[in-house]
Design a protein around this motif. Sequence first.
Motif, PDB file in Angstrom:
ATOM      1  N   GLN B  75     -56.296  28.595  -2.624  1.00 30.03           N
ATOM      2  CA  GLN B  75     -57.696  28.135  -1.921  1.00 30.03           C
ATOM      3  C   GLN B  75     -58.160  27.011  -2.595  1.00 30.03           C
ATOM      4  OE1 GLN B  75     -61.921  29.699  -2.621  1.00 30.03           O
ATOM      5  NE2 GLN B  75     -60.480  31.402  -2.476  1.00 30.03           N
ATOM      6  N   ALA B  76     -57.956  26.750  -4.040  1.00 25.23           N
ATOM      7  CA  ALA B  76     -58.291  25.531  -4.787  1.00 25.23           C
ATOM      8  C   ALA B  76     -57.670  24.372  -3.915  1.00 25.23           C
ATOM      9  CB  ALA B  76     -57.931  25.533  -6.085  1.00 25.23           C
ATOM     10  N   GLU B  78     -56.384  24.243  -1.100  1.00 27.40           N
ATOM     11  CA  GLU B  78     -56.967  23.818   0.263  1.00 27.40           C
ATOM     12  C   GLU B  78     -58.277  23.127   0.104  1.00 27.40           C
ATOM     13  OE1 GLU B  78     -58.078  26.171   4.469  1.00 27.40           O
ATOM     14  OE2 GLU B  78     -59.075  26.879   2.527  1.00 27.40           O
ATOM     15  N   THR B  79     -59.206  23.424  -0.672  1.00 27.70           N
ATOM     16  CA  THR B  79     -60.593  22.724  -0.977  1.00 27.70           C
ATOM     17  C   THR B  79     -60.358  21.341  -1.260  1.00 27.70           C
ATOM     18  OG1 THR B  79     -61.370  25.062  -1.931  1.00 27.70           O
ATOM     19  CG2 THR B  79     -62.584  22.969  -2.382  1.00 27.70           C
ATOM     20  N   ILE B  80     -59.456  21.150  -2.289  1.00 28.26           N
ATOM     21  CA  ILE B  80     -59.206  19.771  -2.543  1.00 28.26           C
ATOM     22  C   ILE B  80     -58.546  19.091  -1.620  1.00 28.26           C
ATOM     23  CG2 ILE B  80     -57.809  18.259  -4.346  1.00 28.26           C
ATOM     24  CD1 ILE B  80     -57.703  20.737  -6.268  1.00 28.26           C
ATOM     25  N   ARG B  82     -59.101  19.317   1.626  1.00 26.94           N
ATOM     26  CA  ARG B  82     -60.215  19.311   2.749  1.00 26.94           C
ATOM     27  C   ARG B  82     -60.978  17.867   1.982  1.00 26.94           C
ATOM     28  NH1 ARG B  82     -60.304  22.676   6.860  1.00 26.94           N
ATOM     29  NH2 ARG B  82     -62.202  21.794   7.662  1.00 26.94           N
ATOM     30  N   ALA B  83     -61.594  18.031   0.820  1.00 28.67           N
ATOM     31  CA  ALA B  83     -62.372  17.268   0.281  1.00 28.67           C
ATOM     32  C   ALA B  83     -61.564  15.712   0.155  1.00 28.67           C
ATOM     33  CB  ALA B  83     -62.736  17.431  -1.234  1.00 28.67           C
ATOM     34  N   LEU B  86     -61.870  14.441   3.645  1.00 30.25           N
ATOM     35  CA  LEU B  86     -63.201  14.049   4.065  1.00 30.25           C
ATOM     36  C   LEU B  86     -63.511  12.884   3.601  1.00 30.25           C
ATOM     37  CD1 LEU B  86     -65.504  15.466   5.433  1.00 30.25           C
ATOM     38  CD2 LEU B  86     -66.261  16.165   3.042  1.00 30.25           C
TER      39      LEU B  86
END
Lengths: 418, 187
Positions: B75-76, B78-80, B82-83, B86
């Motif tokens: 999950q981490a 995926e967050t990184i 996406r950031a 972005l």
Amino acid sequence: MLALRRLPRFTPRIASVRGNATLEAASQSQSTAAPPPSPSVTAKSSASHKSTSGNADAKGSSSGGKQNSGGRQPAQQATRGWCRPIAKGVEPAYDYALRYILKDAGFIRKELEQLRAAVAAEEKKPEDQRSEATLEEMRQRVGILEIQSEANLPNVRWNARNGLADMNQPIYRHLVEQRWREEGDLDLLMERIYQMSVVPDMLPELRPSFDLRIKYAEPPPKDNYLRTRVKRKLKQVEPGIFLVPEQTRRQPEISMTLFHTDTRLYTLLMVDLDIPDPETQSFTSYLHWLQPNIPLSAFTTSPTVPLDTHTRYVPPHPQRGTPYHRYVLLMLPQTSPTEPIDIPVFSEADRLGFNFRAFAEQYGFNGVRGGGAHMWREVWDETVSHIYQHTLKKEEPRFGKLPRADPYAEIKRSKKYL
Amino acid sequence: MSSPLLALGKQKLSLRVAQTSVRYAGRQESGGGDPRNDIIRRALYPSNIRNRPSPVGTWRPDVGRRLQRAIPSAQAHETIERAWLLHQRHVRRSRSAELQRKFESVRGAMETLREVAPELYVEANKDEDPRARSAAEMELLKKLKGPEKKAVEARIRGLFPRELRIPTDTPPKNGWVYDFTPVTRIS
């Protein structure tokens, strides 16, 4: 609430130590009253090297037990919620990414509010002064911003994956639909539908617009002693698999995830595509089940109306001697989303030789306009004889190939050696 | 003729024959011998430690542990991811917006020029061949020699300078030139 999703076929061993809040971890974190997974991890991570803290963290989250990073299990506790997968300081890139995402979400939310105010102002104008084109454009942009402002937030994404999606909000509808379309479920269904030739045989084109899931009883246990002693649970059916006639004696449990908030009327039908037709030496269709005028929306996960009031469910009965039969279950949208249609109940004689294409043309069904689909296959079993005897109350037919004339019959009768 | 072979087939040979370990070598005393022989021996007869990765990488039991260390949480990750994407999107959009702004500004300037001074506008719109040399430049070239001549000939506006050297893996034989002064183009 979303229904159970089937578990992934390949679960890597490492997944058991990765990830985020599990049921046990959630309860542990509540008992220790600390948001990060375990207090020991925060204490270590502040001082030590990243590798050891990574290991400690892995141990900390694995102490919770089963993994939930992919989020394949449904919500069973109301107190379950998202919390950070790794503690602050363990991965600086993660902390920075989180701050970046939150900041960006804030900016987009501000822009969204301004745009909403502009839309409201435009709508307040009298008919002649406002421009419909710009209003439509602004509304579309509002829709895009609504999703963009929350699509990157880890808590929203976690909720969408773990059955806590609130279908009132467009972001959750978007994420759940994206997951259904892009992470394999729809692909699997369409693969099976095309491979089993449902599409050219039954209808020319099918474009499912929502996730239709079916549960039939699990197959009988291998041990004969347990057959009548174990209660059969309902098991999710993967599209295209072989089922045993015993499993499909009763109506399936249907669960759905739709993505439109307005209530529309759908028609449910189940067709067997491979009934042998001796007259034409080919195959014909049989209508097993029909139920029109079912109101569905994003908030109905299972049909609210009874499904056995129209053409009743007849259990699948693949005949002896025929190859496997394909059973297709369709939930098609009706032409008018609010007006019920009147279809005469199909009698036993009308069920056999059911022509879907003619039916669709008559009542305005089209696979292109969306809907839900499912299919499975079945082969003859002794249970089919039971179904014929007790449920259908007909004589069981037996099919086979006609014996061929022996081309050597004459030669066999005459002497070989003079 | 075939009976000795048949007899051979019928006798049951044991799986372990006199404990000759041919594939794996124990510790060898290399001493003063050729180190290349040791390297060859180590490559041909690797040590028989059970749970280490196979030499060519066909079996790697430690992949899970290493992945866990590199990516502790999916999950981490995926967050990184996406950031980062972005951020890249923001950078890309700001660059293209800046470029668009510059383009619009030049276009506006050209529009103004067209309204104010049409002859100059036509002049400004003429295609220019950067390699073209004026008469004055040709005269100058005849006078110049050596590096100065090269500087004038090689550096054309809008094209790579012909003197551009491709970076090499190894340094030059003659070493680094500490007191290098570039020849600037006069005209």
